[in-house]
Design an enzyme around this catalytic site. Structure first.
Site, PDB file in Angstrom:
ATOM      1  N   PRO A  58     -32.320  16.125 -11.129  1.00 18.00           N
ATOM      2  CA  PRO A  58     -31.520  15.960  -9.876  1.00 18.00           C
ATOM      3  C   PRO A  58     -32.240  15.782  -8.566  1.00 18.00           C
ATOM      4  O   PRO A  58     -33.136  16.630  -8.182  1.00 18.00           O
ATOM      5  CB  PRO A  58     -30.730  17.240  -9.649  1.00 18.00           C
ATOM      6  CG  PRO A  58     -31.486  18.211 -10.737  1.00 18.00           C
ATOM      7  CD  PRO A  58     -32.534  17.291 -11.242  1.00 18.00           C
ATOM      8  N   GLU A  59     -32.201  14.485  -7.833  1.00 20.34           N
ATOM      9  CA  GLU A  59     -32.596  14.338  -6.712  1.00 20.34           C
ATOM     10  C   GLU A  59     -31.384  14.020  -5.756  1.00 20.34           C
ATOM     11  O   GLU A  59     -30.031  14.409  -6.374  1.00 20.34           O
ATOM     12  CB  GLU A  59     -33.424  13.299  -6.509  1.00 20.34           C
ATOM     13  CG  GLU A  59     -34.657  13.076  -7.719  1.00 20.34           C
ATOM     14  CD  GLU A  59     -35.722  12.110  -7.521  1.00 20.34           C
ATOM     15  OE1 GLU A  59     -35.921  11.509  -6.585  1.00 20.34           O
ATOM     16  OE2 GLU A  59     -36.328  11.900  -8.690  1.00 20.34           O
TER      17      GLU A  59
END
Length: 267
Positions: free
Chosen positions: A2-3
Site C-alpha cells: 500500500p502506497e
DNA sequence: ATCGGTACCTGCACGC
DNA sequence: TGCGTGCAGGTACCGA
C-alpha cells in the site's frame, strides 16, 4: 502493497462506514497494536460512531465520536495490511470491528502495519510532509534544494512528501527522466518541474486505476487494482524500456530496489 | 540535524 | 519433498 493510491482506494471503499456505530471490537495482542492493550482499546471504542474516514499519506484516520469521548483510530497498512468489509477471519486477522451494519477486519501477515487509538490528533501523522497532490510547486522545489541526498531516497522520505513508496517513486523518476541516484539538491532547470508533474500524473492515474495489485492487494470490497499493468520500470528488470528498448536495470538505493532505464534517466 | 544501515515479520519463488 | 537463499508495497531506531 500500500502506497498512496492503494491507501486512497481502500479509504474510499470504507467511506460508506461513516455514520455506523461500533457495536463491539476485538483486538488481538500482536505487534500491530504497538504495545497498546487490546481489551482496553476494545472497551474504549465500543459504542462510538464513525464520524469520518480520511487518508493522510499512507495513514488512514477514522475519527470516532460519542460514548467515552472522541478520538482517532489510526491505521497504517505497512506492507501487507488489509482492511476488509466482512469475509472470513484467518491467522493474521488482528482486529474485528462489529458494526451496527457489517463488519470491518484488519488482516496483516507481516505485521508491519499498525492500529492505534488516540484521543488527540496523532503526532506521527501531524509531522508528515505535505500531500503530493496538494503541495505547491514553489514549496516542492524549495524543499528539494534543502535535502542533500539521493532523489530516490528523498521521495521515500515521508517528511518530504507523504504517500510515495517504492513503486511510485520508481515510476515517477522514469517519467521525469531522472536517475534514482541524482542528488536532490542539485536538480536544475526544468528537472524539478518535470519531477513535480510526473508525481501528479503517476498518482492521479494510479488512483483512477484503483492502485497496483502486485501480489494480493485488494480494497475493502476485495477488488483488485490494475495500475500494475501500466508500470514502466517497477519490477521490469531486464525487460526492454518501453521508450528506447534498453534493458531496465535494478540497483539498491537506501536499501530499496530501484528500477530505472540507464538511457532515459540521467544523473 | 541528517543520513544510511539494520531490524522487525511472514510468505513465496527459485535452485539444488 | 524439503531446505536454504533472496526478495517483497512499510517504518523505527541506531550510531556516525
Amino acid at each position: 502493497m500500500p502506497e498512496l493510491p492503494e491507501v486512497e482506494t481502500v479509504t474510499r471503499s470504507i467511506a460508506p462506514l461513516v455514520g455506523r456505530h461500533i457495536v463491539s471490537a476485538e483486538f488481538r495482542a500482536t505487534r500491530v497494536l504497538r504495545g497498546g492493550d487490546p481489551d482496553r482499546m476494545a472497551a474504549r471504542i465500543q459504542g462510538l460512531r464513525i464520524a469520518g474516514v480520511k487518508r493522510y499519506g499512507k495513514f488512514i484516520l477514522m475519527s470516532l465520536d460519542g460514548g467515552g469521548g472522541p478520538g482517532y483510530l489510526v491505521i497504517h497498512l505497512g506492507m501487507t495490511g488489509r482492511l476488509l468489509l466482512g469475509g472470513p477471519t484467518g491467522k493474521h486477522t488482528h482486529a474485528i470491528l462489529t458494526l451496527d451494519r457489517g463488519v470491518l477486519l484488519y488482516d496483516d501477515s507481516r505485521q508491519f502495519g499498525c492500529l492505534e487509538f488516540h484521543e488527540e490528533f496523532p503526532q506521527r501523522v501531524a509531522k508528515l510532509g505535505p500531500e503530493p497532490l496538494e503541495v505547491r510547486f514553489e514549496d516542492f522545489a524549495a524543499a528539494l534544494k534543502r535535502h542533500k541526498t539521493r532523489i530516490k531516497a528523498l521521495l521515500l522520505n515521508q517528511t518530504f512528501l507523504r504517500g510515495l513508496g517504492n513503486i511510485y517513486a520508481d515510476e515517477t523518476l522514469f517519467r521525469a527522466g531522472i536517475h534514482p541516484l541524482a542528488m536532490a539538491s542539485r536538480l536544475r532547470g526544468e528537472r524539478p518541474r518535470r519531477l513535480f508533474d510526473a508525481i501528479g500524473a503517476v498518482l492521479t492515474e494510479a488512483i483512477a486505476a484503483g492502485g497496483s495489485s502486485i501480489s494480493d492487494y485488494v480494497d475493502a470490497e476485495g477488488r483488485k487494482g490494475f495500475f500494475q499493468l501500466s508500470h514502466r520500470v517497477y519490477q521490469r528488470t531486464g525487460e526492454p524500456c518501453l521508450t528506447c528498448r534498453t534493458p531496465i536495470r535494478r540497483l539498491l538505493v537506501a536499501q530499496r530496489s530501484s528500477h530505472f532505464c540507464p538511457k532515459c534517466q540521467k544523473r
